[in-house]
Design a protein around this motif. Structure first.
Motif, PDB file in Angstrom:
ATOM      1  N   UNK A 280      85.398  14.663   9.286  1.00 14.77           N
ATOM      2  CA  UNK A 280      86.833  15.426   8.657  1.00 14.77           C
ATOM      3  C   UNK A 280      85.670  16.585   9.626  1.00 14.77           C
ATOM      4  N   UNK A 281      85.280  17.517   9.826  1.00 10.89           N
ATOM      5  CA  UNK A 281      84.607  18.303  10.425  1.00 10.89           C
ATOM      6  C   UNK A 281      84.437  17.942  11.773  1.00 10.89           C
ATOM      7  N   UNK A 282      84.205  17.180  12.205  1.00  8.25           N
ATOM      8  CA  UNK A 282      84.043  16.669  13.181  1.00  8.25           C
ATOM      9  C   UNK A 282      85.032  16.776  14.128  1.00  8.25           C
ATOM     10  N   UNK A 283      86.076  15.901  13.740  1.00  9.15           N
ATOM     11  CA  UNK A 283      87.317  15.808  13.500  1.00  9.15           C
ATOM     12  C   UNK A 283      88.255  17.053  13.947  1.00  9.15           C
ATOM     13  N   UNK A 284      87.573  17.716  13.126  1.00  9.03           N
ATOM     14  CA  UNK A 284      88.240  19.704  12.693  1.00  9.03           C
ATOM     15  C   UNK A 284      87.884  20.163  14.272  1.00  9.03           C
ATOM     16  N   UNK A 285      86.518  19.720  14.312  1.00  8.26           N
ATOM     17  CA  UNK A 285      86.090  20.833  15.508  1.00  8.26           C
ATOM     18  C   UNK A 285      86.472  20.318  17.049  1.00  8.26           C
ATOM     19  N   UNK A 286      86.885  18.572  17.259  1.00 11.74           N
ATOM     20  CA  UNK A 286      86.709  18.076  18.384  1.00 11.74           C
ATOM     21  C   UNK A 286      88.229  18.333  18.708  1.00 11.74           C
ATOM     22  N   UNK A 287      89.662  18.609  17.606  1.00 12.98           N
ATOM     23  CA  UNK A 287      90.596  19.239  17.871  1.00 12.98           C
ATOM     24  C   UNK A 287      90.714  21.026  18.366  1.00 12.98           C
ATOM     25  N   UNK A 288      89.501  21.799  17.635  1.00 10.48           N
ATOM     26  CA  UNK A 288      89.400  22.561  18.094  1.00 10.48           C
ATOM     27  C   UNK A 288      89.407  23.453  19.448  1.00 10.48           C
ATOM     28  N   UNK A 289      88.010  22.039  19.859  1.00 11.49           N
ATOM     29  CA  UNK A 289      87.522  22.309  21.589  1.00 11.49           C
ATOM     30  C   UNK A 289      88.805  21.592  22.453  1.00 11.49           C
ATOM     31  N   UNK A 290      89.526  20.404  21.747  1.00  6.93           N
ATOM     32  CA  UNK A 290      90.792  20.347  22.997  1.00  6.93           C
ATOM     33  C   UNK A 290      91.829  21.940  22.830  1.00  6.93           C
ATOM     34  N   UNK A 291      91.540  22.576  21.413  1.00  6.37           N
ATOM     35  CA  UNK A 291      92.938  23.533  21.309  1.00  6.37           C
ATOM     36  C   UNK A 291      92.291  24.889  22.677  1.00  6.37           C
ATOM     37  N   UNK A 292      90.570  25.211  22.544  1.00 14.62           N
ATOM     38  CA  UNK A 292      90.224  26.200  22.633  1.00 14.62           C
ATOM     39  C   UNK A 292      90.399  25.249  24.798  1.00 14.62           C
ATOM     40  N   UNK A 293      90.438  24.259  25.437  1.00 14.31           N
ATOM     41  CA  UNK A 293      90.354  24.208  27.020  1.00 14.31           C
ATOM     42  C   UNK A 293      91.478  24.150  26.855  1.00 14.31           C
ATOM     43  N   UNK A 294      92.195  23.868  25.915  1.00 16.29           N
ATOM     44  CA  UNK A 294      94.153  24.071  26.458  1.00 16.29           C
ATOM     45  C   UNK A 294      93.906  25.334  26.829  1.00 16.29           C
ATOM     46  N   UNK A 295      93.847  26.475  26.224  1.00 18.63           N
ATOM     47  CA  UNK A 295      93.861  28.018  26.017  1.00 18.63           C
ATOM     48  C   UNK A 295      93.013  28.607  27.633  1.00 18.63           C
ATOM     49  N   UNK A 296      92.384  27.630  27.575  1.00 22.00           N
ATOM     50  CA  UNK A 296      91.321  27.870  28.702  1.00 22.00           C
ATOM     51  C   UNK A 296      92.094  28.137  30.046  1.00 22.00           C
ATOM     52  N   UNK A 297      92.688  26.276  29.866  1.00 26.22           N
ATOM     53  CA  UNK A 297      93.354  26.016  31.338  1.00 26.22           C
ATOM     54  C   UNK A 297      94.984  26.510  31.070  1.00 26.22           C
ATOM     55  N   UNK A 298      95.082  27.073  30.251  1.00 22.92           N
ATOM     56  CA  UNK A 298      96.626  27.508  30.811  1.00 22.92           C
ATOM     57  C   UNK A 298      96.339  29.490  31.094  1.00 22.92           C
ATOM     58  N   UNK A 299      95.098  29.941  30.217  1.00 26.91           N
ATOM     59  CA  UNK A 299      94.454  31.107  31.287  1.00 26.91           C
ATOM     60  C   UNK A 299      94.620  31.264  32.294  1.00 26.91           C
ATOM     61  N   UNK A 300      94.258  30.008  32.583  1.00 25.06           N
ATOM     62  CA  UNK A 300      93.734  29.905  34.330  1.00 25.06           C
ATOM     63  C   UNK A 300      94.971  29.478  35.164  1.00 25.06           C
TER      64      UNK A 300
END
Length: 452
Positions: free
Chosen positions: A65-85
């Motif tokens: 559960x923690x790994x899946x949540x972390x992966x989702x968190x990484x995806x959300x962080x990558x999306x935020x970075x892509x949106x910022x760029x």
């Protein structure tokens, strides 16, 4: 040419339920793994082992559960970075487009300002030009009015006003020269000394600006003085372009010494007192047909490159063409020289015609050079005819000539025997005929020359 920027795909906002679905999927995945692991743990036969396996299963499920949540968190962080760029790129693109727009606006403004300035300059120039033209017209009109005044002194002032106007305005020089020529062509009152002085001044104004070596030279002026009355006309050293003196009356001493004539020089039917054409250079044809010269005529060292026509002219005084050069065809047909005339050391590159010409005084052609045909048919020599040391490269024809005094061809060179058929000469023991000339006696006074 504008370059199209690459279009970006439209950015869509992530819905909130998609995040919830991701969290539920992570919990469901963890629950599924936990359930599978617990089922396997319950199959253990030993209680201790079963407890240990259940603890591991719970730990593993939580880890999933923690790994899946972390992966989702990484995806959300990558999306935020892509949106910022992407936002940064968008801002930069917008800034670049804004700058380009501002540059275009600035360039357009500069073009408009420059066009407005040019228009203003043209308007200012037009206003200045109109003002200058009006002032020039006023000055010209005033000067011409002065030239038509009854007072000679005022007319002199008008002449100098026109000269000053032409000196300051080169474009007006042909018009001013034409006005001065027209003034000189108008009939002059007889015996009016003040008018004579005005005309002399007009002549000097014209000739002063025809000398190429003078700082006040007005180039390419054309003189039309046909029929003008000219007094002591002095064109020495002037450059004449297509000048017309037809029927002009030259009184006093007239000089064209050292002058240069470009184009045609027309002097037909003009009347002269004394005339001086010494060292005169004519690049075009010179027309002296019908001229009347009452005094001395001096053409020493003159060069008629374009030809000379002097038919039916009359020279009352001595005439001299010594060292003159005739580069084209030359004609003195039916011309009368009443006094001494000399062509000593002259050169005739073109054909020479002196048919029906009359020499009242001695005619000297000593050391003259005739490159082309020389015609002396029906020529009347009233006094000595001297051709000593002359050279005839082409044919020489003295047919029907009349020699009323001594003739001398001493040391004369002929490329072919001269034609003398029916020429006559007075009986004189001083004659020196060309070699092999056949001379017959007609009577006690006349000899007849015949061709062999």
């Amino acid at each position: 040419m504008a370059v199209d920027e690459p279009t970006e795909r439209e950015l869509r906002v992530m819905p909130w339920w998609l995040v919830l679905v991701g969290l539920l999927a992570a919990v469901a995945l963890g629950w599924l793994v936990l359930d599978l692991l617990l089922t396997e743990a319950d199959r253990a036969s030993q209680p201790d082992t079963r407890a240990t396996l259940r603890i591991d299963a719970i730990r593993t499920g939580l880890t999933v559960v923690a790994g899946t949540g972390g992966g989702l968190a990484l995806l959300l962080a990558a999306r935020r970075q892509w949106i910022a760029e992407r936002a940064q790129r968008h801002q930069e693109s917008v800034a670049a487009r804004d700058q380009a727009h501002r540059d275009r606006v600035q360039a357009h403004a500069e073009v408009v300002a420059e066009a407005a300035q040019r228009h203003q300059d043209r308007q200012s120039g037009a206003v200045e030009h109109d003002a200058a033209e009006r002032r020039l017209t006023e000055l010209y009109t005033r000067a011409v009015e002065l030239l038509g005044n009854d007072s000679a002194a005022v007319r002199l002032g008008g002449l100098h006003a026109l000269e000053r106007l032409g000196q300051d305005n080169p474009g007006q020089r042909p018009t001013i020269a034409a006005v001065l020529c027209a003034y000189l062509r108008m009939p002059a009152p007889d015996g009016e000394p003040r008018e004579t002085e005005v005309r002399r001044s007009a002549q000097r104004v014209l000739t002063r600006h025809l000398r190429a070596d003078d700082a006040a030279h007005w180039p390419e002026l054309r003189l039309d003085l046909a029929g003008a009355a000219l007094v002591d006309f002095d064109a020495a050293g002037c450059t004449l372009v297509d000048a017309n003196f037809t029927d002009a009356v030259f009184t006093g001493a007239t000089t064209f010494a050292g002058a240069t004539a470009r184009g045609r020089l027309l002097l037909g039917a003009a009347t002269f007192g004394d005339m001086v054409f010494e060292e005169f250079l004519a690049e075009g044809e010179v027309m002296l047909d019908g001229v009347r010269v009452g005094g001395e005529a001096n053409f020493n060292g003159a060069a008629f490159v374009g030809g000379l026509s002097c038919r039916r002219a009359s020279f009352a005084g001595p005439a001299s063409f010594s060292r003159a050069h005739f580069g084209h065809s030359t004609s003195f047909d039916a011309t009368r020289f009443e006094d001494v005339v000399t062509f000593t050391e002259s050169g005739f590159d073109g054909a020479l015609s002196m048919e029906h010409t009359e020499f009242g005084g001695s005619a000297a052609f000593e050391s003259a050079h005739f490159t082309n045909m020389a015609l002396f048919r029906w020529t009347v020599f009233g006094a000595e005819a001297l051709f000593d040391r002359a050279r005839f490269v082409d044919a020489a024809n003295f047919g029907r000539a009349r020699f009323h005094s001594m003739v001398s061809f001493r040391d004369t060179q002929f490329s072919r025997p001269p034609q003398v058929e029916q020429a006559r000469a007075v009986a004189d023991p001083g004659h020196r005929w060309p070699a092999d000339t056949t001379v017959q006696r007609l009577d006690d006074e006349w000899l007849l020359l015949v061709d062999r």
